[in-house]
Design a protein around this motif. Structure first.
Motif, PDB file in Angstrom:
ATOM      1  N   UNK A 148       0.857  -1.194   0.000  1.00 53.79           N
ATOM      2  CA  UNK A 148       0.000   0.000   0.000  1.00 53.79           C
ATOM      3  C   UNK A 148       0.889   1.238   0.000  1.00 53.79           C
ATOM      4  N   UNK A 149       0.554   2.199  -0.835  1.00 53.76           N
ATOM      5  CA  UNK A 149       1.387   3.402  -0.976  1.00 53.76           C
ATOM      6  C   UNK A 149       1.602   4.102   0.369  1.00 53.76           C
ATOM      7  N   UNK A 150       0.565   4.172   1.189  1.00 54.45           N
ATOM      8  CA  UNK A 150       0.699   4.899   2.459  1.00 54.45           C
ATOM      9  C   UNK A 150       1.661   4.201   3.423  1.00 54.45           C
ATOM     10  N   UNK A 151       1.785   2.888   3.272  1.00 54.85           N
ATOM     11  CA  UNK A 151       2.708   2.163   4.149  1.00 54.85           C
ATOM     12  C   UNK A 151       4.160   2.341   3.697  1.00 54.85           C
ATOM     13  N   UNK A 152       4.371   2.410   2.373  1.00 53.19           N
ATOM     14  CA  UNK A 152       5.702   2.741   1.852  1.00 53.19           C
ATOM     15  C   UNK A 152       6.102   4.127   2.351  1.00 53.19           C
ATOM     16  N   UNK A 153       5.157   5.054   2.295  1.00 54.84           N
ATOM     17  CA  UNK A 153       5.433   6.425   2.748  1.00 54.84           C
ATOM     18  C   UNK A 153       5.730   6.464   4.251  1.00 54.84           C
ATOM     19  N   UNK A 154       4.993   5.641   5.009  1.00 54.93           N
ATOM     20  CA  UNK A 154       5.223   5.596   6.457  1.00 54.93           C
ATOM     21  C   UNK A 154       6.650   5.139   6.773  1.00 54.93           C
ATOM     22  N   UNK A 155       7.078   4.054   6.134  1.00 53.84           N
ATOM     23  CA  UNK A 155       8.430   3.543   6.411  1.00 53.84           C
ATOM     24  C   UNK A 155       9.471   4.568   5.975  1.00 53.84           C
ATOM     25  N   UNK A 156       9.239   5.239   4.860  1.00 51.94           N
ATOM     26  CA  UNK A 156      10.176   6.276   4.413  1.00 51.94           C
ATOM     27  C   UNK A 156      10.243   7.426   5.426  1.00 51.94           C
ATOM     28  N   UNK A 157       9.078   7.856   5.874  1.00 55.96           N
ATOM     29  CA  UNK A 157       9.030   8.954   6.851  1.00 55.96           C
ATOM     30  C   UNK A 157       9.773   8.576   8.136  1.00 55.96           C
ATOM     31  N   UNK A 158       9.542   7.347   8.594  1.00 56.76           N
ATOM     32  CA  UNK A 158      10.217   6.893   9.822  1.00 56.76           C
ATOM     33  C   UNK A 158      11.730   6.792   9.625  1.00 56.76           C
ATOM     34  N   UNK A 159      12.166   6.403   8.416  1.00 54.81           N
ATOM     35  CA  UNK A 159      13.611   6.304   8.151  1.00 54.81           C
ATOM     36  C   UNK A 159      14.271   7.669   8.347  1.00 54.81           C
ATOM     37  N   UNK A 160      13.623   8.708   7.832  1.00 52.57           N
ATOM     38  CA  UNK A 160      14.197  10.052   8.042  1.00 52.57           C
ATOM     39  C   UNK A 160      14.194  10.427   9.525  1.00 52.57           C
ATOM     40  N   UNK A 161      13.107  10.066  10.233  1.00 53.31           N
ATOM     41  CA  UNK A 161      13.053  10.322  11.687  1.00 53.31           C
ATOM     42  C   UNK A 161      14.196   9.609  12.406  1.00 53.31           C
ATOM     43  N   UNK A 162      14.554   8.409  11.913  1.00 52.60           N
ATOM     44  CA  UNK A 162      15.613   7.625  12.554  1.00 52.60           C
ATOM     45  C   UNK A 162      16.998   8.204  12.287  1.00 52.60           C
ATOM     46  N   UNK A 163      17.074   9.211  11.406  1.00 46.10           N
ATOM     47  CA  UNK A 163      18.353   9.868  11.172  1.00 46.10           C
ATOM     48  C   UNK A 163      19.014   9.532   9.841  1.00 46.10           C
ATOM     49  N   UNK A 164      18.375   8.672   9.042  1.00 46.00           N
ATOM     50  CA  UNK A 164      18.973   8.356   7.736  1.00 46.00           C
ATOM     51  C   UNK A 164      18.961   9.598   6.860  1.00 46.00           C
ATOM     52  N   UNK A 165      19.979   9.681   5.992  1.00 42.81           N
ATOM     53  CA  UNK A 165      20.179  10.875   5.166  1.00 42.81           C
ATOM     54  C   UNK A 165      19.440  10.770   3.839  1.00 42.81           C
ATOM     55  N   UNK A 166      19.468   9.560   3.276  1.00 46.17           N
ATOM     56  CA  UNK A 166      18.852   9.340   1.964  1.00 46.17           C
ATOM     57  C   UNK A 166      18.007   8.082   2.014  1.00 46.17           C
ATOM     58  N   UNK A 167      16.796   8.173   1.469  1.00 49.45           N
ATOM     59  CA  UNK A 167      15.940   6.990   1.365  1.00 49.45           C
ATOM     60  C   UNK A 167      15.648   6.777  -0.111  1.00 49.45           C
ATOM     61  N   UNK A 168      15.931   5.587  -0.621  1.00 53.64           N
ATOM     62  CA  UNK A 168      15.615   5.339  -2.028  1.00 53.64           C
ATOM     63  C   UNK A 168      14.781   4.077  -2.165  1.00 53.64           C
ATOM     64  N   UNK A 169      14.077   3.987  -3.283  1.00 56.01           N
ATOM     65  CA  UNK A 169      13.205   2.838  -3.534  1.00 56.01           C
ATOM     66  C   UNK A 169      13.662   2.133  -4.808  1.00 56.01           C
ATOM     67  N   UNK A 170      13.937   0.867  -4.702  1.00 56.76           N
ATOM     68  CA  UNK A 170      14.287   0.061  -5.880  1.00 56.76           C
ATOM     69  C   UNK A 170      13.695  -1.330  -5.739  1.00 56.76           C
ATOM     70  N   UNK A 171      13.624  -2.053  -6.836  1.00 57.49           N
ATOM     71  CA  UNK A 171      13.077  -3.420  -6.779  1.00 57.49           C
ATOM     72  C   UNK A 171      14.012  -4.311  -5.956  1.00 57.49           C
ATOM     73  N   UNK A 172      13.468  -5.366  -5.373  1.00 57.94           N
ATOM     74  CA  UNK A 172      14.315  -6.307  -4.631  1.00 57.94           C
ATOM     75  C   UNK A 172      15.447  -6.867  -5.506  1.00 57.94           C
ATOM     76  N   UNK A 173      15.185  -7.114  -6.781  1.00 59.89           N
ATOM     77  CA  UNK A 173      16.215  -7.679  -7.668  1.00 59.89           C
ATOM     78  C   UNK A 173      17.372  -6.696  -7.835  1.00 59.89           C
ATOM     79  N   UNK A 174      17.023  -5.434  -8.104  1.00 57.56           N
ATOM     80  CA  UNK A 174      18.052  -4.416  -8.291  1.00 57.56           C
ATOM     81  C   UNK A 174      18.801  -4.183  -6.974  1.00 57.56           C
ATOM     82  N   UNK A 175      18.060  -4.184  -5.874  1.00 60.41           N
ATOM     83  CA  UNK A 175      18.694  -4.051  -4.554  1.00 60.41           C
ATOM     84  C   UNK A 175      19.807  -5.084  -4.384  1.00 60.41           C
ATOM     85  N   UNK A 176      19.477  -6.330  -4.676  1.00 59.28           N
ATOM     86  CA  UNK A 176      20.456  -7.396  -4.450  1.00 59.28           C
ATOM     87  C   UNK A 176      21.669  -7.243  -5.357  1.00 59.28           C
ATOM     88  N   UNK A 177      21.431  -6.793  -6.582  1.00 61.90           N
ATOM     89  CA  UNK A 177      22.555  -6.625  -7.504  1.00 61.90           C
ATOM     90  C   UNK A 177      23.489  -5.515  -6.995  1.00 61.90           C
TER      91      UNK A 177
END
Lengths: 281, 281
Positions: A152-181
């Motif tokens: 669900x789009x809102x859940x992707x947004x929630x995790x992204x928002x929390x990542x910034x709250x946790x102090x991460x500098x950059x949040x990016x979205x890629x497919x699991x396949x590309x991630x692993x590569x």
């Protein structure tokens, strides 16, 4: 009155502890779930979590967000064993450094109202345990989300928002396949190199007396959690083998320049690496 | 009244600046010798040296200790060109990261009362210039002395004593041949690996967004002074080629464990590197 929000951390090690510490202000209640009683009682006594559980049933039934910080191969197992205990509309996320087809398999197992957002905080230390967790570890690091078509789009947004709250500098979205590569290059290859470097030491002198910062920096990650990294390497081995081979070709350019006494070719490699490294922050 | 002691630093770059700053209290007068007028005037204005010279004749004639911080191939050239200008009983030392047969050749050229003590401060940074020099760079690092049969014992002791004053943690003495063999592993191999790693990046994604500390740490030294490191690599190429090949064998153990899905062999490599890395401080 605002609804109370509850977070459960599954696997209260180094990374689980970092999630708990950096999400303290975002949740009313934080539970820890672990088989290690010592980790739980330490985390309770330090206020890192509000309460620890060996049995996940109760905390899962109350949690709006569940962060699974287990070894990659245990994420699916945990979700499968506890699929009936999640709260309605719960969001689950993980921290595994390799995804494979985890998302496909997990999303099929879950009830439609439960969402699983694949994530990878690109942060760690060569030490283990909730005792070593710290807000600093996440600060300024990269965070990757690997969306699945059923998310669900809102859940992707929630995790992204929390990542910034946790102090991460950059949040990016890629497919699991590309991630692993990509990760096979930036993370698993670097660990393979560090381990191989330390192990190629012929030990005919006391290394410690003759090292500078370069050796220290290149080998720090050679102190490695063998069970975790076995799972990460084996779970991504096709990609990693390719990256090792490509790295070896790149090293052979240097070796051949040396063999041929070709300073121009060697300096070309130095110029290339200098230019490229300047782009990394 | 105590005799006035004078130090000349030849080559006032990053390392030359570190020598001047850490030896400030050990000498009454510190001269800097460099072709770069900007480096000299900066160092004078900051009090890093007392006076700068483009022509070495005068400062050499007054100096009790001369530290040559030039590229490895220029040390012998400098000594040869200025052999008649050194003060009686002067001690010369260098900072070159590769020795080869430099000591043999230089000792033959020098008058008997002039001593040349080969040395290698195992410290550096990926930045250059006297502007970036700092006492911190030497602090806690390793220092190597490569004695020659013609060296005077008291001069070897002097350089060792000064190394500790400069903040080095450990000072060891080994032959130039053994130095080069060891350094090809702890220093030149690490730089070759960092350069090859950055250059093996296929650049089909924005690397910066997907790196963690491991990639940052392993590649920091890939920003490299191409002229200096060409000299260091080429001046030690037989040793370095052997170390690269041994490293590749070690990496192939990991690659083959992956190809065969052999977790036990992989974990054995992880255990070995973990145990060995713990010994390095």
């Amino acid at each position: 009155m605002k609804q109370k929000k509850t977070l459960s951390i599954v696997g209260l090690g180094l990374i689980g502890g970092c999630y708990a510490k950096t999400l303290r202000d975002e949740f009313d209640v934080i539970y820890g779930i672990d088989v290690d009683e010592k980790a739980l009682s330490y985390a309770e006594s330090e206020g890192i979590i509000d309460r620890g559980f060996a049995d996940p049933k109760l905390p899962l039934s109350e949690s709006d967000l569940i962060v699974i910080c287990l070894y990659p191969n245990l994420v699916e197992k945990f979700i499968g064993e506890n699929r009936d205990d999640f709260k309605t509309n719960a969001v689950i996320t993980d921290a595994a450094g390799v995804k494979g087809d985890l998302l496909d398999r997990v999303m099929k197992k879950l009830p439609l109202d439960i969402d699983f957002i694949g994530a990878h905080p690109m942060a760690g230390r060569e030490v283990q345990g909730v005792w070593n967790s710290s807000e600093k570890i996440f600060h300024g690091a990269n965070f990757i989300i690997t969306p699945h078509p059923l998310n669900h789009a809102e859940n992707l947004d929630l995790v992204e928002k929390l990542a910034y709250k946790m102090g991460f500098k950059r949040v990016s979205r890629i497919t699991p396949e590309k991630h692993d590569e990509i990760i096979s290059f930036t993370s698993q290859l670097t660990h393979a190199i560090a381990v191989a470097l330390v192990n190629s030491d012929e030990k005919d002198f006391d290394t410690n007396v003759f090292v500078g910062d370069s050796y220290r920096d290149l080998t720090r990650i050679a102190m490695i959690n063998e069970d975790l990294w076995d799972k990460l390497f084996m779970g991504n081995k096709e990609n990693l083998i390719k990256k090792i081979e490509r790295f070896e070709e790149s090293l052979d350019i240097i070796k051949n320049s040396l063999k041929e006494g070709d300073s121009e070719s060697l300096k070309e490699e130095f110029r290339k690496s200098t230019m490229r490294r300047k782009e990394i922050s």
